[in-house]
Design an enzyme around this catalytic site. Sequence first.
Site, PDB file in Angstrom:
ATOM      1  N   TYR A   1       9.935  11.685 -14.730  1.00  0.00           N
ATOM      2  CA  TYR A   1       9.900  11.211 -16.126  1.00  0.00           C
ATOM      3  C   TYR A   1      11.085  11.771 -16.919  1.00  0.00           C
ATOM      4  O   TYR A   1      11.740  11.034 -17.664  1.00  0.00           O
ATOM      5  CB  TYR A   1       8.565  11.587 -16.780  1.00  0.00           C
TER       6      TYR A   1
ATOM      7  N   SER B   1      12.717  10.007 -25.191  1.00  0.00           N
ATOM      8  CA  SER B   1      11.688  11.046 -25.302  1.00  0.00           C
ATOM      9  C   SER B   1      12.345  12.412 -25.389  1.00  0.00           C
ATOM     10  O   SER B   1      13.465  12.603 -24.902  1.00  0.00           O
ATOM     11  CB  SER B   1      10.787  11.000 -24.070  1.00  0.00           C
TER      12      SER B   1
HETATM   13  P1  NDP Z   1       1.217   3.504 -24.494  1.00  0.00           P
HETATM   14  O1  NDP Z   1       0.705   3.763 -23.119  1.00  0.00           O
HETATM   15  O2  NDP Z   1       0.238   3.430 -25.610  1.00  0.00           O
HETATM   16  O3  NDP Z   1       2.112   2.191 -24.510  1.00  0.00           O
HETATM   17  C1  NDP Z   1       2.963   1.852 -23.453  1.00  0.00           C
HETATM   18  C2  NDP Z   1       3.329   0.393 -23.571  1.00  0.00           C
HETATM   19  O4  NDP Z   1       4.259   0.076 -22.524  1.00  0.00           O
HETATM   20  C3  NDP Z   1       2.130  -0.522 -23.403  1.00  0.00           C
HETATM   21  O5  NDP Z   1       2.211  -1.576 -24.307  1.00  0.00           O
HETATM   22  C4  NDP Z   1       2.259  -1.025 -21.971  1.00  0.00           C
HETATM   23  O6  NDP Z   1       1.732  -2.345 -21.879  1.00  0.00           O
HETATM   24  C5  NDP Z   1       3.776  -1.065 -21.841  1.00  0.00           C
HETATM   25  N1  NDP Z   1       4.206  -1.070 -20.455  1.00  0.00           N
HETATM   26  C6  NDP Z   1       4.025  -0.105 -19.528  1.00  0.00           C
HETATM   27  N2  NDP Z   1       4.510  -0.516 -18.346  1.00  0.00           N
HETATM   28  C7  NDP Z   1       4.993  -1.766 -18.541  1.00  0.00           C
HETATM   29  C8  NDP Z   1       5.611  -2.723 -17.709  1.00  0.00           C
HETATM   30  N3  NDP Z   1       5.817  -2.492 -16.401  1.00  0.00           N
HETATM   31  N4  NDP Z   1       5.998  -3.903 -18.245  1.00  0.00           N
HETATM   32  C9  NDP Z   1       5.784  -4.151 -19.542  1.00  0.00           C
HETATM   33  N5  NDP Z   1       5.188  -3.306 -20.388  1.00  0.00           N
HETATM   34  C10 NDP Z   1       4.807  -2.123 -19.883  1.00  0.00           C
HETATM   35  O7  NDP Z   1       2.281   4.672 -24.768  1.00  0.00           O
HETATM   36  P2  NDP Z   1       3.366   4.893 -25.926  1.00  0.00           P
HETATM   37  O8  NDP Z   1       3.232   3.928 -27.009  1.00  0.00           O
HETATM   38  O9  NDP Z   1       3.303   6.333 -26.243  1.00  0.00           O
HETATM   39  O10 NDP Z   1       4.680   4.645 -25.093  1.00  0.00           O
HETATM   40  C11 NDP Z   1       5.730   3.809 -25.526  1.00  0.00           C
HETATM   41  C12 NDP Z   1       7.058   4.423 -25.100  1.00  0.00           C
HETATM   42  O11 NDP Z   1       7.208   5.687 -25.744  1.00  0.00           O
HETATM   43  C13 NDP Z   1       7.188   4.706 -23.609  1.00  0.00           C
HETATM   44  O12 NDP Z   1       8.500   4.372 -23.220  1.00  0.00           O
HETATM   45  C14 NDP Z   1       6.962   6.216 -23.507  1.00  0.00           C
HETATM   46  O13 NDP Z   1       7.592   6.767 -22.390  1.00  0.00           O
HETATM   47  C15 NDP Z   1       7.602   6.659 -24.799  1.00  0.00           C
HETATM   48  N6  NDP Z   1       7.221   7.962 -25.318  1.00  0.00           N
HETATM   49  C16 NDP Z   1       5.915   8.312 -25.567  1.00  0.00           C
HETATM   50  C17 NDP Z   1       5.601   9.541 -26.109  1.00  0.00           C
HETATM   51  C18 NDP Z   1       4.199   9.985 -26.351  1.00  0.00           C
HETATM   52  O14 NDP Z   1       3.958  11.221 -26.405  1.00  0.00           O
HETATM   53  N7  NDP Z   1       3.246   9.091 -26.540  1.00  0.00           N
HETATM   54  C19 NDP Z   1       6.650  10.476 -26.498  1.00  0.00           C
HETATM   55  C20 NDP Z   1       7.989  10.021 -26.184  1.00  0.00           C
HETATM   56  C21 NDP Z   1       8.237   8.811 -25.650  1.00  0.00           C
HETATM   57  P3  NDP Z   1       0.922  -2.961 -20.649  1.00  0.00           P
HETATM   58  O15 NDP Z   1       0.204  -1.851 -19.974  1.00  0.00           O
HETATM   59  O16 NDP Z   1       0.026  -3.967 -21.304  1.00  0.00           O
HETATM   60  O17 NDP Z   1       1.970  -3.607 -19.797  1.00  0.00           O
HETATM   61  C1  8X3 Z   2       6.341  11.852 -23.888  1.00  0.00           C
HETATM   62  C2  8X3 Z   2       6.431  13.236 -24.419  1.00  0.00           C
HETATM   63  O1  8X3 Z   2       6.149  15.673 -23.908  1.00  0.00           O
HETATM   64  O2  8X3 Z   2       4.673  14.175 -22.748  1.00  0.00           O
HETATM   65  O3  8X3 Z   2       7.579  11.342 -23.639  1.00  0.00           O
HETATM   66  O4  8X3 Z   2       6.964  14.288 -22.106  1.00  0.00           O
HETATM   67  S1  8X3 Z   2       6.046  14.373 -23.213  1.00  0.00           S
END
Ligand code: NDP
Ligand code: 8X3
Length: 265
Positions: free
Chosen positions: A165, A152
């Site tokens: 985070y 991220s």
């Molecule tokens: P979502 O919340 O849409 O997706 C997160 C996914 O992670 C879900 O499929 C969830 O599935 C899974 N997950 C969470 N905890 C667990 C766990 N303990 N075991 C297995 N699966 C888990 O968010 P994003 O798609 O945005 O997030 C995906 C990744 O991208 C994350 O690592 C996030 O930190 C990162 N990210 C997101 C950004 C954003 O602005 N959206 C920016 C930068 C990075 P379930 O709940 O079914 O287990």
């Molecule tokens: C998710 C992006 O800006 O919310 O990793 O930290 S931010």
Amino acid sequence: MKFSLKNKWVLITGASSGFGAAAAAAFAAEGAMLLLGARRVDRLKKVAATAKKTGAAEAHFHELDVAKAASVKTFMAWAKQTIEKRKAESGKLHVLINNAGGAHGLDAVADGKDADWETTFQTNVLGILRVTRAALPLLPHDAGASIINIGSIAGRTAYAGAAAYCAAKAGELQITRVLRHELFGTGIRVGTVDPGLAETEFSLVRFKGDARKAKEIYAGTNPLVATDIAEILVWVASRPPHVNIDEILVKPVDQAEMGKVFRRK
Ligand code: NDP
Ligand code: 8X3
């Protein structure tokens, strides 16, 4: 020459929503064979069904909680068995996408909750370590295999309310770099894709289901969407086998830097 993903096993953690679900569809369109994990199995079932329609050679799913060592063990044993049962190509795992994760709360350290901090580290840091350790024996050497971690912008810069985070994603970045040292000479590629503001379920999870608060994060701006990241993941994994995409920072045009987001009235 581009690395073909057709009939290659691709394992995606956190495939039940956001980037992971979009990545499943994008790799499916390349004719890949999918192994999908997350806690919400009902969601995974739908993602796998869509992937099959989109062109996946195979699409399998299994419950996975990356925060729990026993769950990772069971999931990876299932993944190994699934690959071995349907031997295609080398019978190996060619792409591992460590995507599961997220943020929990937006409290200053002074008000921080242990449970939020622990979940943040369990999923974003220890989850990657556990899944990678178990997956390494399945990755072929000198055959274009890739480990792609989702980091991220938060791992590269700091903002108030995100101490755990930011620390966890900085940890992810360093794990990625360490793996490149440890896997030196194996031909296994290691990289990180680090998105900025992206509209998924991320904020809904961060604000513990408060949809109004989550919506405000994206109000008036043009954030990234899940397919933007999915396309990048496919591009990274399909570079010629001698090319390693080390680190990608990707932000929406409306985000000049962390905390500086352009919003239209
Ligand atoms: P979502 O919340 O849409 O997706 C997160 C996914 O992670 C879900 O499929 C969830 O599935 C899974 N997950 C969470 N905890 C667990 C766990 N303990 N075991 C297995 N699966 C888990 O968010 P994003 O798609 O945005 O997030 C995906 C990744 O991208 C994350 O690592 C996030 O930190 C990162 N990210 C997101 C950004 C954003 O602005 N959206 C920016 C930068 C990075 P379930 O709940 O079914 O287990
Ligand atoms: C998710 C992006 O800006 O919310 O990793 O930290 S931010």
